[in-house]
Design an enzyme around this catalytic site. Structure first.
Site, PDB file in Angstrom:
ATOM      1  N   SER A  99      -2.930   5.522 -10.625  1.00  0.00           N
ATOM      2  CA  SER A  99      -2.123   5.595  -9.304  1.00  0.00           C
ATOM      3  C   SER A  99      -3.095   5.658  -8.192  1.00  0.00           C
ATOM      4  CB  SER A  99      -1.514   7.229  -9.423  1.00  0.00           C
ATOM      5  OG  SER A  99      -0.643   7.272  -8.647  1.00  0.00           O
ATOM      6  N   ASP A 242       0.234   3.270  -2.889  1.00  0.00           N
ATOM      7  CA  ASP A 242      -1.064   3.526  -3.844  1.00  0.00           C
ATOM      8  C   ASP A 242      -1.342   2.382  -5.079  1.00  0.00           C
ATOM      9  OD1 ASP A 242       1.257   4.318  -4.900  1.00  0.00           O
ATOM     10  OD2 ASP A 242       0.441   6.047  -5.863  1.00  0.00           O
ATOM     11  N   ASP A 244      -0.251   2.147  -8.085  1.00  0.00           N
ATOM     12  CA  ASP A 244       0.662   1.567  -9.048  1.00  0.00           C
ATOM     13  C   ASP A 244       1.941   1.597  -8.063  1.00  0.00           C
ATOM     14  OD1 ASP A 244       1.059   4.508  -8.710  1.00  0.00           O
ATOM     15  OD2 ASP A 244       1.833   4.788 -10.725  1.00  0.00           O
ATOM     16  N   ASP A 246       4.180   3.623  -6.439  1.00  0.00           N
ATOM     17  CA  ASP A 246       5.387   4.759  -6.719  1.00  0.00           C
ATOM     18  C   ASP A 246       5.262   5.601  -5.501  1.00  0.00           C
ATOM     19  OD1 ASP A 246       3.285   6.465  -7.133  1.00  0.00           O
ATOM     20  OD2 ASP A 246       3.945   7.335  -8.973  1.00  0.00           O
TER      21      ASP A 246
END
Length: 456
Positions: A99, A242, A244, A246
């Site tokens: 992340s 970020d 990933d 999300d």
């Protein structure tokens, strides 16, 4: 939980997190995914752009196959795209990602067959198998297969397009500056916003697991390139993800940082009505509290981390409670009626809907008046960590402020608050503070920081 933190398991690649360990995590997860099921168990496997992602994905695929799982390798894509694929196919998922952590980190997130991150109960079952090494390994001729799946990222884009008000966004005639931070969002967000009718300009837009342009965490000090791009191009909004994708953090039309708590408050204000409930973490800003009170809604607090928030939302939904929006001020927002998942691209598109009536700076101003400070104290080993936690508890008990121990120690002074808690993803103890003035927030954070340092 000993292994899984607030958002999965993470560590420095090839030091704290090794391919052998990831393989065992996958074996434990695959064993749980296959419990009580007849026939073959399929698992979706994705990763973000990190340099060690392929290595760990290979290890995870091997671990899953060893317990009889067939693996759908969906490649590099955002975590919410992996979740969407899992929900669509009705299969569990494993995402290799750290992340927002620095480039040297990697990790694993686990997703259920409904496309939702495993709740604490599910993670504890996986952890129990992992710690006991109780894996449901199969004979050689029953091991799982692996196949590459193309197009999961494109289908995800189509689903987001269908779920937002594209006409409203297109009518606003927006120029959007995107900073995917070299992460998985670089493969989806530029296309999404172009197809929403926005003019799109990008920075740090090429996938690169070394993250040469900026650190993956989209916090203010890392977004200088995005702020300059907004000013240079006259963009109406800057969007940062970020690693990933999300999460989404915003920059207004002047190139100024929009506090994540202000963005969450603006999105919540557009959703909440009397009788609704929203869920946030114990470091919630007074901005959201103000919105909740104005709407006649309710607010429930959880320990920090998406796993805890999702677990609470599911419990509320089972009880018939309406939760239209939830999340944290770090850019991780959930719209449970769309999907019970943090989704940076969807969140950004919903924010763009608001720009049809109000500028980004105007939305931020509606929820201004508070200042936030965060300070980290690094520790080297468990003994030092425990000393810092003990010092936090002693400091909190001696204070005359209101104390909340939902997650760490939060001291509420009425006009301000300070929270100290160990991170669930990094070897640091975090100190958060919020007040009406930056000076008071900084003083509260520094006083707690100094007290912990002196005591430890």
């Amino acid at each position: 939980m000993k292994i899984f933190g607030s958002s999965g398991v993470r560590g420095v690649a090839n030091e704290e997190l090794t391919p052998a360990f990831v393989g065992r995590v996958a074996m434990a997860a695959g064993s749980v995914f296959g419990e009580g099921r007849d026939g073959r168990t399929r698992v979706a496997l994705g990763r973000d752009t990190r340099a060690t992602g392929r290595m760990f994905a290979d290890a995870a695929a091997s671990g899953l196959a060893s317990v009889g799982c067939d693996v759908d390798r969906v490649g590099v894509l955002p975590t919410p795209a992996l979740q969407a694929y899992a929900e669509r196919e009705g299969i569990a998922g494993l995402m290799v990602t750290a992340s927002h952590n620095p480039p040297e980190y990697n990790g694993v997130k686990l997703v259920g067959r409904d496309g939702v991150e495993l709740a604490r109960e599910g993670l504890e079952r996986v952890e129990d198998r992992l710690l006991a090494e109780r894996f449901a390994t199969v004979p050689w001729d029953e091991t799982g297969t692996s196949r590459r799946v193309e197009g999961a990222d494109r289908t995800y884009i189509d689903e987001v397009l269908a779920a937002v008000d594209g006409d409203r966004i297109a009518s606003a005639d927006l120029t959007v500056a995107l900073d995917p931070g070299h992460g998985a969002g670089a493969l989806t967000s530029p296309t999404l916003f172009r197809e929403l009718g926005c003019r799109v300009v990008t920075v740090n837009g090429q996938p690169d697991g070394h993250f040469p342009g900026r650190d993956p965490e989209p916090i203010e000090r890392n977004l200088g390139d995005l702020r300059r791009l907004v000013r240079a191009t006259g963009a109406d909004l800057g969007i940062a993800h970020d690693g990933d994708a999300d999460r989404a953090i915003f920059v207004d039309e002047y190139g100024d940082h929009v506090e994540g708590d202000a963005a969450l408050a603006a999105l919540a204000a557009a959703e909440l009505t009397a009788g609704d409930t929203t869920v946030s973490a114990v470091n919630v800003s007074q901005r959201l509290v103000d919105v909740v009170n104005a709407a006649g809604a309710d607010l429930e607090l959880t320990p920090i981390g998406s796993t805890n928030i999702i677990t609470r939302i599911r419990a509320l939904q089972r009880a018939g409670v309406t939760v239209p929006v939830a999340g944290e001020g770090n850019g991780g927002v959930l719209f449970p009626d769309y999907r019970l998942a943090r989704d940076g691209a969807y969140t950004a598109a919903r924010f763009c809907e608001l720009l049809a009536d109000r500028s980004a700076s105007g939305l931020a101003a509606d929820h201004s008046g508070y200042h936030n400070v965060r300070v980290n104290l690094a520790y080297d080993d468990d003994a030092e960590r425990e000393a810092l936690i003990a010092a936090a508890e002693a400091t909190a008990r001696e204070s005359d402020a209101g104390l909340d121990t939902t997650d760490g120690h939060r001291l509420d002074y009425g006009d301000a608050w300070v929270l100290v808690r160990p991170s669930g993803t990094e070897p640091v103890v975090r100190v958060y503070a919020e007040a009406r003035t930056e000076e008071r927030a900084r003083r509260l954070a520094d006083e707690m920081h100094d007290a912990l340092l002196a005591a430890a």
